[in-house]
Design a protein around this motif. Structure first.
Motif, PDB file in Angstrom:
ATOM      1  N   GLU B  23       0.836  -1.206   0.000  1.00  0.00           N
ATOM      2  CA  GLU B  23       0.000   0.000   0.000  1.00  0.00           C
ATOM      3  C   GLU B  23       0.872   1.259   0.000  1.00  0.00           C
ATOM      4  O   GLU B  23       0.472   2.301  -0.513  1.00  0.00           O
ATOM      5  CB  GLU B  23      -0.928   0.005   1.210  1.00  0.00           C
ATOM      6  CG  GLU B  23      -1.890  -1.178   1.255  1.00  0.00           C
ATOM      7  CD  GLU B  23      -2.725  -1.322   0.001  1.00  0.00           C
ATOM      8  OE1 GLU B  23      -3.006  -0.307  -0.660  1.00  0.00           O
ATOM      9  OE2 GLU B  23      -3.083  -2.461  -0.338  1.00  0.00           O
ATOM     10  N   ILE B  24       2.038   1.163   0.585  1.00  0.00           N
ATOM     11  CA  ILE B  24       2.955   2.316   0.557  1.00  0.00           C
ATOM     12  C   ILE B  24       3.384   2.557  -0.892  1.00  0.00           C
ATOM     13  O   ILE B  24       3.370   3.692  -1.387  1.00  0.00           O
ATOM     14  CB  ILE B  24       4.182   2.066   1.467  1.00  0.00           C
ATOM     15  CG1 ILE B  24       3.726   1.887   2.918  1.00  0.00           C
ATOM     16  CG2 ILE B  24       5.186   3.199   1.352  1.00  0.00           C
ATOM     17  CD1 ILE B  24       4.817   1.440   3.879  1.00  0.00           C
ATOM     18  N   SER B  26       1.696   1.635  -3.451  1.00  0.00           N
ATOM     19  CA  SER B  26       0.503   2.043  -4.200  1.00  0.00           C
ATOM     20  C   SER B  26       0.221   3.524  -4.020  1.00  0.00           C
ATOM     21  O   SER B  26      -0.168   4.217  -4.957  1.00  0.00           O
ATOM     22  CB  SER B  26      -0.717   1.245  -3.734  1.00  0.00           C
ATOM     23  OG  SER B  26      -0.519  -0.113  -3.981  1.00  0.00           O
ATOM     24  N   TYR B  27       0.431   4.005  -2.808  1.00  0.00           N
ATOM     25  CA  TYR B  27       0.139   5.421  -2.569  1.00  0.00           C
ATOM     26  C   TYR B  27       1.051   6.310  -3.417  1.00  0.00           C
ATOM     27  O   TYR B  27       0.588   7.237  -4.097  1.00  0.00           O
ATOM     28  CB  TYR B  27       0.296   5.780  -1.088  1.00  0.00           C
ATOM     29  CG  TYR B  27      -0.101   7.200  -0.842  1.00  0.00           C
ATOM     30  CD1 TYR B  27      -1.433   7.541  -0.698  1.00  0.00           C
ATOM     31  CD2 TYR B  27       0.848   8.222  -0.835  1.00  0.00           C
ATOM     32  CE1 TYR B  27      -1.819   8.853  -0.533  1.00  0.00           C
ATOM     33  CE2 TYR B  27       0.471   9.536  -0.669  1.00  0.00           C
ATOM     34  CZ  TYR B  27      -0.868   9.849  -0.508  1.00  0.00           C
ATOM     35  OH  TYR B  27      -1.246  11.151  -0.351  1.00  0.00           O
ATOM     36  N   MET B  30       0.016   6.061  -6.938  1.00  0.00           N
ATOM     37  CA  MET B  30      -1.222   6.791  -7.228  1.00  0.00           C
ATOM     38  C   MET B  30      -0.928   8.271  -7.441  1.00  0.00           C
ATOM     39  O   MET B  30      -1.450   8.911  -8.352  1.00  0.00           O
ATOM     40  CB  MET B  30      -2.182   6.606  -6.064  1.00  0.00           C
ATOM     41  CG  MET B  30      -3.586   7.011  -6.358  1.00  0.00           C
ATOM     42  SD  MET B  30      -4.635   6.499  -4.997  1.00  0.00           S
ATOM     43  CE  MET B  30      -3.932   7.442  -3.675  1.00  0.00           C
ATOM     44  N   LEU B  33       0.656   8.620 -10.867  1.00  0.00           N
ATOM     45  CA  LEU B  33      -0.324   8.471 -11.956  1.00  0.00           C
ATOM     46  C   LEU B  33      -1.174   9.731 -12.068  1.00  0.00           C
ATOM     47  O   LEU B  33      -1.450  10.238 -13.157  1.00  0.00           O
ATOM     48  CB  LEU B  33      -1.225   7.258 -11.696  1.00  0.00           C
ATOM     49  CG  LEU B  33      -0.540   5.888 -11.731  1.00  0.00           C
ATOM     50  CD1 LEU B  33      -1.493   4.796 -11.249  1.00  0.00           C
ATOM     51  CD2 LEU B  33      -0.041   5.563 -13.137  1.00  0.00           C
ATOM     52  N   LYS B  34      -1.547  10.240 -10.901  1.00  0.00           N
ATOM     53  CA  LYS B  34      -2.369  11.446 -10.872  1.00  0.00           C
ATOM     54  C   LYS B  34      -1.591  12.626 -11.455  1.00  0.00           C
ATOM     55  O   LYS B  34      -2.118  13.424 -12.228  1.00  0.00           O
ATOM     56  CB  LYS B  34      -2.743  11.725  -9.416  1.00  0.00           C
ATOM     57  CG  LYS B  34      -3.965  12.548  -9.245  1.00  0.00           C
ATOM     58  CD  LYS B  34      -4.429  12.475  -7.805  1.00  0.00           C
ATOM     59  CE  LYS B  34      -5.623  13.404  -7.633  1.00  0.00           C
ATOM     60  NZ  LYS B  34      -6.216  13.318  -6.335  1.00  0.00           N
ATOM     61  N   VAL B  38      -2.538   9.879 -15.961  1.00  0.00           N
ATOM     62  CA  VAL B  38      -2.863   8.613 -16.641  1.00  0.00           C
ATOM     63  C   VAL B  38      -3.568   7.668 -15.665  1.00  0.00           C
ATOM     64  O   VAL B  38      -3.354   7.730 -14.459  1.00  0.00           O
ATOM     65  CB  VAL B  38      -1.614   7.890 -17.213  1.00  0.00           C
ATOM     66  CG1 VAL B  38      -0.948   8.709 -18.283  1.00  0.00           C
ATOM     67  CG2 VAL B  38      -0.633   7.518 -16.116  1.00  0.00           C
ATOM     68  N   THR B  39      -4.416   6.835 -16.213  1.00  0.00           N
ATOM     69  CA  THR B  39      -5.101   5.850 -15.368  1.00  0.00           C
ATOM     70  C   THR B  39      -4.822   4.435 -15.845  1.00  0.00           C
ATOM     71  O   THR B  39      -5.208   3.479 -15.196  1.00  0.00           O
ATOM     72  CB  THR B  39      -6.620   6.086 -15.355  1.00  0.00           C
ATOM     73  OG1 THR B  39      -7.051   6.208 -16.709  1.00  0.00           O
ATOM     74  CG2 THR B  39      -6.982   7.318 -14.571  1.00  0.00           C
ATOM     75  N   SER B  67      -3.973  -3.356  -6.074  1.00  0.00           N
ATOM     76  CA  SER B  67      -4.404  -2.221  -5.240  1.00  0.00           C
ATOM     77  C   SER B  67      -4.882  -1.061  -6.084  1.00  0.00           C
ATOM     78  O   SER B  67      -5.802  -0.355  -5.713  1.00  0.00           O
ATOM     79  CB  SER B  67      -3.243  -1.697  -4.401  1.00  0.00           C
ATOM     80  OG  SER B  67      -2.946  -2.565  -3.385  1.00  0.00           O
ATOM     81  N   LEU B  68      -4.209  -0.839  -7.196  1.00  0.00           N
ATOM     82  CA  LEU B  68      -4.506   0.338  -8.011  1.00  0.00           C
ATOM     83  C   LEU B  68      -5.436   0.011  -9.176  1.00  0.00           C
ATOM     84  O   LEU B  68      -5.666   0.874 -10.021  1.00  0.00           O
ATOM     85  CB  LEU B  68      -3.201   0.944  -8.544  1.00  0.00           C
ATOM     86  CG  LEU B  68      -2.302   1.554  -7.475  1.00  0.00           C
ATOM     87  CD1 LEU B  68      -0.942   1.890  -8.048  1.00  0.00           C
ATOM     88  CD2 LEU B  68      -2.948   2.806  -6.905  1.00  0.00           C
TER      89      LEU B  68
END
Ligand SMILES: CC(C)(COP(=O)(O)OP(=O)(O)OC[C@H]1O[C@@H](n2cnc3c(N)ncnc32)[C@H](O)[C@@H]1OP(=O)(O)O)[C@@H](O)C(=O)NCCC(=O)NCCS
Lengths: 252, 391
Positions: B23-24, B26-27, B30, B33-34, B38-39, B67-68
């Motif tokens: 999750e670290i 992933s954060y 994220m 990506l933001k 892009v998604t 996660s993402l």
């Protein structure tokens, strides 16, 4: 017949020699004063300890809760032979240590709580407390425990404490460790520092007021609020954010 | 070979993070990506050194993709010791440059505070030679200490020089909200006062406490894209222009001269050659200061200063913000922290931040060319990168 219960409930403290204040420079170059805190100053300490009850890391919560109760009980005369030392930077509270005398030859270390991180103020405060037990009160040994791994490193490893596992410590009944006079003498040159007397202006500032810590440990910052998936294994919060990024509502 | 651009960057605070490792990652991902806007991505690389051992988690890249919700992107974890981060960037670079992928997410992550310090030290020591080093109890601080002693004898580096790097980088971290250490230190407090030896004790002589980076958790991420995609996304055009990687003997004693960091020299030379740049072109650099001595030595080996003169440049302030080649202006490993698998990516994060002009109080004025050196093992696997702002 009237009974003054307070006389029965209130412990009679054994007279203990006061701790002679000292000062030193920290890694930041700031001067700190270590001094004994009087009973009437305890409410000032309680104010600054209370927020740490909610800091769920490094056992700050457990230690703060215990310190709070010990200080409060000391203030309200429900603790036998307790003393409290404070470490202050420009008046600001940087660490608290407390302990008590069990017998004229035996000390019981209670807690060490650092309110500024990264400067070894906790380590300096602990050293001062051992100095008080061994040098001022003349104890042959002090019983110690650690709640946190960093405490274990600072006390058990750095001072090479001896095991006294047959003696349950007053904190939680866990097996004790001991700092003997001999161990303290060996640690003196590397771990125990401080200069005396404290220059008047430094001491006056420390005595004038116990100011709140400027940078106390806080509950883990939450840069990862969205990823609290320890409690959310499906990571739905993350997906919700992703949908939001895409301009879709999570409940659409 | 196609050009490769960094379109997005993300990072978590480097500190102690009580979240699952994936999750670290992933954060930070994220955020990247933001930032890129892009998604969907074609490929994910996750750099990490110790997850199976320290966090009891394997198949990290698959976890991050899930996660993402990045399925069905390709995903793989990359373990390459403390050089995992830049090695993953290299893999991402190759994927885009080859034309195989258009959008690659590269994340680096480590969660070392899940275990206590003794275990963390042991975990890092697993990168040493199992028979020639590890079994004798050689830790990384011990390696660095022996290396420092030789360097001091040969080139006149002193404990004061080491402390100067420590003060420079730890105080630089005060300008970086993501950095682990947020506590100012002074030479007086760690070197000159009567209390200095207690404030700053030897960890492995001649290295002291403030010569070492802290043990940290954290993640960082980049989004690498093709030129076409970069133009479409409209983010600042920051191109990875040079990639160099080199290795050296696993056991340090086998090197002809252990003070010669041949892999650093070769990796930097190759990166500069590929980019058509020279060390003097660099505006801002991130060097791998896991121990203060390493910043001094790497500043020589990568070509910023002649061999044996890094400490003199340091004395003159050349490596500080405002100097001729500012190094580790965001705190470096010393101040930002060193979650090992994340470090190479975090170095790139800092350089991209600088080249975008987003460095705020730590901004190197007009920075357009950046350089990173991610030092793995004890110098046996090194990745250097150059970055250029094109628009
Ligand atoms: C145990 C305790 C008293 C020790 O205090 P201390 O001696 O002042 O310790 P420090 O704050 O100087 O040491 C830890 C800090 O050093 C800093 N540090 C670590 N490595 C470092 C490095 N290489 N360079 C610079 N700073 C570093 C970090 O900021 C670290 O804080 P972090 O864990 O938040 O990252 C204190 O941690 C505390 O109060 N803990 C909560 C209560 C407790 O456990 N009490 C003891 C019960 S036994």
């Amino acid at each position: 017949m009237s009974v003054d219960l307070e006389k029965i409930l209130r412990p009679v403290d054994t007279p203990m020699k006061p701790y002679e204040p000292k000062y030193m420079l920290l890694a930041s170059g700031e001067a700190v004063v270590v001094r004994q805190v009087e009973r009437d100053e305890i409410p000032d300490l309680l104010k600054h300890v209370e927020p740490l009850l909610h800091v769920e890391r490094d056992f700050y919560d457990v230690v703060a809760a215990r310190v709070y109760s010990e200080l409060l009980a000391h203030y309200r005369h429900r603790y036998q032979d307790q003393y409290v030392l404070a470490v202050q930077i420009d008046g600001e509270l940087a660490a608290i240590v407390n302990g008590r005398q069990v017998t004229p030859k035996l000390g019981m270390s209670l807690h060490t709580l650092a309110l500024r991180r990264g400067l070894r103020v906790g380590a300096h405060a602990f050293a001062a407390k051992m100095e008080y037990h061994i040098d001022t009160l003349g104890h042959d040994e002090v019983l110690i425990v650690a709640e946190s791994p960093i405490g274990f490193r600072r006390w058990m490893i750095e001072y090479k404490l001896e095991k006294r596992f047959d003696i349950p410590h007053e904190l939680g009944g866990v097996p004790s460790w001991a700092l003997t006079r001999e161990l303290f003498d060996r640690a003196r040159s590397s771990l125990v520092v401080g200069r005396r007397p404290v220059p008047d202006e430094l001491l006056d500032k420390a005595m004038a007021a116990i100011l709140p810590p400027s940078d106390p440990p806080t509950p883990p910052l939450d840069p990862l609020a969205a990823t609290r998936s320890m409690y959310d294994p499906t990571a739905t919060s993350l997906m919700a954010q992703r949908w939001e990024m895409e301009g879709r509502s999570a409940d659409a | 070979m196609r050009d490769v651009y960094v379109a997005g960057i993300g990072i978590t605070t480097f500190t102690r993070l009580e979240y699952p490792l994936s999750e670290i990652a992933s954060y930070a991902s994220m955020m990247a990506l933001k930032d890129a806007g892009v998604t969907e991505v074609d490929q994910v690389y996750v750099a990490n050194m110790g997850s199976p051992r320290v966090n009891h988690q394997t198949a990290l890249a698959s976890a991050v993709v899930d996660s993402l919700s990045l399925m069905p992107a390709g995903a793989a974890a990359i373990e390459n010791g403390p050089a995992s981060g830049a090695s993953a960037i290299k893999a991402g670079f190759q994927a885009v440059a080859s034309g195989m992928e258009d959008v690659v997410l590269v994340a680096g992550v480590e969660r070392m505070r899940e275990v206590n310090n003794l275990e963390a030290t042991d975990f890092v020591a697993t990168l040493t030679h199992p028979l020639a080093e590890y079994i004798y109890g050689v830790t990384l601080p011990a390696h660095a200490a022996m290396f420092t002693r030789m360097y001091m004898d040969r080139y006149g580096v002193t404990e004061r020089h080491l402390a100067m790097v420590g003060v420079k980088n730890q105080n630089a971290a005060l300008n970086n909200v993501w950095a682990h250490l947020q506590q100012e230190i002074t030479l007086e407090g760690i070197l000159d006062s009567p209390e200095a030896m207690t404030n700053n004790p030897y960890v492995a002589e001649p290295l002291r406490f403030f010569d070492a980076c802290p043990v940290s958790d954290g993640g960082a991420a980049l989004v690498l894209v093709s030129e076409e995609k970069a133009r479409e996304l409209g983010r600042p055009m920051i191109r990875i222009t040079g990639v160099g990687q080199a290795t050296d003997t696993h056991a340090v004693f086998e090197r002809e001269d252990p003070t010669d960091l041949l892999a650093v020299r070769k990796a930097a030379k190759d990166a500069f050659a590929m980019a058509g740049l020279s060390p003097s072109d660099v505006d801002v650099a991130e060097l791998h200061d896991a121990f203060t001595i390493l910043e001094i030595v790497e500043s020589e080996e990568v070509g910023f200063f002649p061999k044996g003169e890094g400490h003199i440049a340091l004395e003159k302030g050349e490596t500080a913000l405002g100097g001729s080649i500012p190094i580790n202006v965001g705190g470096g490993l010393k101040g930002r922290g060193h979650p090992v698998g994340a470090t190479g990516v975090a170095q790139a994060w800092e350089i991209v931040t600088q080249l975008r002009g987003d460095g705020e109080a730590r901004q190197v004025e007009g920075a357009r060319i950046g350089f990173t050196c991610n030092f793995g093992g004890f110098g046996n696997n090194v990745v250097c990168l150059t970055f250029v702002r094109e628009d």
